[in-house]
Scaffold this motif. Structure first.
Motif, short mmCIF file in Angstrom:
data_model
loop_
_atom_site.label_atom_id
_atom_site.label_comp_id
_atom_site.label_asym_id
_atom_site.label_seq_id
_atom_site.Cartn_x
_atom_site.Cartn_y
_atom_site.Cartn_z
N ASP A 164 42.95 -25.08 20.76
CA ASP A 164 43.14 -23.67 20.41
C ASP A 164 41.79 -22.96 20.47
OD1 ASP A 164 43.92 -21.25 19.47
OD2 ASP A 164 44.36 -21.90 17.41
N LYS A 165 41.55 -22.22 21.58
CA LYS A 165 40.27 -21.50 21.74
C LYS A 165 40.21 -20.27 20.83
CE LYS A 165 38.96 -24.28 25.03
NZ LYS A 165 37.89 -25.26 24.81
N ASP A 166 41.31 -20.00 20.16
CA ASP A 166 41.38 -18.84 19.28
C ASP A 166 40.90 -19.17 17.88
OD1 ASP A 166 42.02 -16.12 19.38
OD2 ASP A 166 43.84 -16.45 18.23
N ASP A 167 40.52 -20.40 17.64
CA ASP A 167 40.04 -20.82 16.32
C ASP A 167 38.58 -20.48 16.17
OD1 ASP A 167 41.04 -22.77 13.93
OD2 ASP A 167 38.90 -23.10 14.32
N ILE A 168 38.14 -20.16 14.96
CA ILE A 168 36.76 -19.75 14.70
C ILE A 168 35.75 -20.84 15.04
CG2 ILE A 168 36.64 -20.51 12.28
CD1 ILE A 168 35.18 -17.79 11.73
N LEU A 169 36.24 -22.09 15.17
CA LEU A 169 35.35 -23.18 15.54
C LEU A 169 34.72 -22.93 16.92
CD1 LEU A 169 34.17 -25.98 14.91
CD2 LEU A 169 36.21 -26.99 15.94
N TYR A 170 35.44 -22.18 17.76
CA TYR A 170 34.91 -21.84 19.09
C TYR A 170 33.60 -21.06 18.93
CZ TYR A 170 34.52 -19.52 23.64
OH TYR A 170 34.05 -19.05 24.84
N ALA A 171 33.58 -20.06 18.02
CA ALA A 171 32.38 -19.26 17.78
C ALA A 171 31.28 -20.10 17.13
CB ALA A 171 32.72 -18.07 16.90
N TYR A 172 31.68 -20.97 16.18
CA TYR A 172 30.70 -21.81 15.50
C TYR A 172 29.97 -22.73 16.49
CZ TYR A 172 32.73 -20.51 10.97
OH TYR A 172 33.16 -19.83 9.87
N ASN A 173 30.75 -23.34 17.38
CA ASN A 173 30.15 -24.24 18.38
C ASN A 173 29.16 -23.47 19.28
OD1 ASN A 173 31.05 -26.95 17.99
ND2 ASN A 173 33.12 -26.32 18.64
N ASN A 174 29.56 -22.29 19.73
CA ASN A 174 28.68 -21.50 20.60
C ASN A 174 27.43 -21.03 19.86
OD1 ASN A 174 29.64 -20.89 23.49
ND2 ASN A 174 31.53 -20.77 22.29
N ASN A 175 27.60 -20.66 18.59
CA ASN A 175 26.46 -20.26 17.78
C ASN A 175 25.44 -21.39 17.67
OD1 ASN A 175 25.34 -20.51 14.77
ND2 ASN A 175 25.37 -18.33 15.32
N ARG A 176 25.95 -22.61 17.33
CA ARG A 176 25.05 -23.75 17.16
C ARG A 176 24.39 -24.16 18.48
NH1 ARG A 176 23.49 -23.21 12.57
NH2 ARG A 176 22.63 -25.32 12.57
N LEU A 177 25.17 -24.07 19.58
CA LEU A 177 24.60 -24.36 20.90
C LEU A 177 23.49 -23.35 21.23
CD1 LEU A 177 27.77 -25.30 22.96
CD2 LEU A 177 25.75 -26.74 22.66
N GLY A 178 23.72 -22.07 20.87
CA GLY A 178 22.72 -21.04 21.13
C GLY A 178 21.41 -21.39 20.42
#
Length: 589
Positions: A164-178
């Motif tokens: 589910d790409k609509d879950d906030i985990l998607y943003a968390y993962n991208n934030n940490r990768l950034g």
């Protein structure tokens, strides 16, 4: 829900309402929320509802993290894990909560271990979203210890696992990768990841997170010296920060703009944002100072209270020491007093026992004196007469006619002597402590016959008629005792009856007892004599109507035997009009 809870009678319904109330109150009243979780857990435990119990324990652990009491958070997360009882999903959730609790305590190794346990369970359950969360948490551990390549691999793996790409985990993962790419100075990759997070937050209208992410992106452009994009995202961050009115966000953005204008030699705007940053810093400082002043004031009051408390504590210690000494002194005094009382009581008890022994000894001495008096008086005459009679026969001083007359006159005397000896033996047995009654079911008519059968010749010698007025029944008594009572009463009736009179032996059934009466027409007794007999007092010896002697023990023995049956001897008598002796014995056990 609270009103519904008041009307609810079923435990299961109450348990559900308690749980829902706990969740609703988690942000408003943590203490009330914890209380409702505990009540829901109690009902869950009562009905062995493992899911409810574990969810309550996890909820309580989350609340303790909000309170900053991370040790308690760990305790309840561990309890949740213990109660999961092998349930894979509940075990995974409990391990995840325990990981968060350990992380708050900065026990990162233990936190990582719990994440791996949770990942194993979610993998078995094939729950891709929670697998992604566990991998993300493990990636954060490696980011924390600066193993950046491992962290990047794990964040990317977390993104791939997400169904589910609509879950906030998607943003968390991208934030940490950034952040990770920025630390590696891979700015292009960092920009892509922060833009992915920004798009997610904008789509979900998460203003605070959006402003924060735009500030991070502006900082990346600043590091790349791409000042145009740095200005662009810094201004966007300011706009969103104003919407959510967060001082810290404003300060971060103004600080960034100050650096941007300064490095671009625009000192006017640099001064502007420096002043703005200072203004927000001052505002925050004022708030902090007010908090500090308030804290100092509270601390001062606390110190004053502590001084008073310490003074009071020292006074209490002094009072406690004095009280302790007083208590010890009191205890010693009480122990000594109790010891004295015990000694006095023992002496008193010993004195009382000595008095009882003296009374018993007096009683024994009196019994011995009575026995010797009887033997000396009654037996002496009887045996003496028999001795003279046998001597005269031996010396052939008597003719046949005299012998016959003497034998005839000796029959009552021999019977009396035999009765005396029998009474003495029974009396001595009755005074023995080992003498106990042996009760059995007996016929009234049978025991009456036995009682006077060997006394009939005495009645015949005085031409006395014995009348039986018997109402037949069975009774539960000691045969020898009742027989002795009847025999003594009948014997006394014959002794004190006039020649030619009658004696009635009467029995009547009354409820659960049999009443016996021995009625004679003899010489009777005065009230004084009657009272002395019934009270077992010593009375003056009275001979029978034909000069028969007696020991005086018969009635005393009757009263003792009847007492062993829970009965009393009663009597009615008048001088010259005869006597009636009555007693009752039980029919049943």
């Amino acid at each position: 829900m609270k009103q519904t809870l008041g009307y609810s009678q079923q435990d299961t319904t109450k348990g559900r309402l308690y749980f829902e109330l706990a969740k609703e109150l988690a942000q408003e009243s943590i203490s009330e929320s914890i209380d409702y979780y505990l009540q829901a857990k109690y009902i869950g435990t009562k009905y062995d509802d493992t899911l409810r119990v574990v969810n309550c324990l996890i909820g309580i652990s989350e609340l303790y993290i909000q309170l900053g009491e991370n040790d308690q958070a760990v305790v309840f997360a561990q309890k949740a894990l213990e109660n999961a009882k092998g349930n894979c999903e509940l075990t995974a959730r409990s391990n995840t909560q325990l990981s968060i609790s350990y992380f708050q305590l900065q026990e990162y190794e233990r936190s990582l271990e719990c994440d791996h346990q949770a990942l194993k369970c979610y993998t078995d359950l094939k729950d891709t979203l929670y697998i992604a969360y566990c991998i993300h948490n493990i990636g954060s551990y490696y980011f924390g210890i600066n193993e950046l390549d491992s962290a990047i691999n794990l964040y990317n793996r977390s993104l791939k696992e997400m169904s589910d790409k609509d879950d906030i985990l998607y943003a968390y993962n991208n934030n940490r990768l950034g952040f990770t790419f920025t630390n590696q100075q891979k700015y292009e990759k960092s920009i892509v990841c922060h833009n992915n997070a920004i798009a997610f937050y904008r789509d979900k209208n998460m203003v605070y997170e959006l402003a924060l992410e735009e500030n991070y992106l502006a900082s990346v452009y600043f590091m790349m010296k791409d000042f145009k994009n740095a200005f662009k995202y810094a201004e966007r961050a300011i706009e969103n920060a104003e919407e959510c009115n967060d001082f810290e966000l404003h300060k971060m953005n103004y600080n960034l703009l100050f650096d941007l204008y300064r490095i671009n030699n625009d000192y006017k705007n640099a001064l502007k944002y420096s002043l703005l940053e200072k203004a927000y810093s001052d505002s925050m400082d004022i708030e902090n100072k007010e908090s500090i002043i308030k804290s100092i004031k509270i601390r001062h009051e606390f110190n004053e209270q502590r001084t008073v408390l310490e003074t009071s504590k020292q006074s209490n210690i002094d009072l406690t020491n004095q009280r302790t000494k007083l208590i010890v002194f009191s205890l010693v005094s009480i122990i000594l007093l109790l010891g004295c009382i015990m000694v006095i009581l023992q002496k008193k008890k010993k004195h009382k026992r000595n008095q009882e022994l003296v009374l018993e000894l007096d009683h024994v001495n009196k019994s011995i004196k009575d026995l010797l008096s009887i033997i000396g008086h009654d037996l002496k005459d009887s045996v003496g007469n028999l001795k003279h009679f046998t001597q005269m026969m031996h010396l052939e001083l008597l003719d046949n006619k005299s012998i016959e007359d003497l034998v005839s006159s000796f029959v009552p005397m021999v019977d009396s002597t035999h009765g005396l000896l029998d009474t003495l033996l029974t009396w001595s047995r009755n005074n023995d402590d080992n003498f106990v009654s042996k009760k059995e079911q007996l016929s009234v008519a049978h025991i009456v016959k036995l009682s006077y059968s060997h006394l009939s010749h005495l009645a015949k010698s005085k031409k006395i008629k014995i009348v039986e007025d018997i109402e037949e029944a069975t009774m539960f008594v000691d045969k020898n005792m009742v027989q002795t009572v009847l025999r003594n009463l009948i014997s006394n009736a014959i002794k004190f009856s006039f020649t030619g009179s009658s004696i009635t032996i009467k029995s009547r059934v009354r409820e659960s007892h049999v009443d016996f009466s021995i009625i004679d027409e003899g010489i009777g007794m005065s009230e004084k004599q009657l009272g002395a007999i019934l009270n077992k007092e010593k009375i003056e010896h009275v001979d029978g109507t034909n000069g028969e002697s007696g020991s005086g023990l018969g009635l005393s023995l009757c009263i003792s035997f009847l007492e062993k049956h829970g009965a009393n001897l009663s009597a009615e008598s008048k001088k010259g009009e005869g006597s009636q002796f009555t007693f009752s014995v039980p029919m049943y056990t």
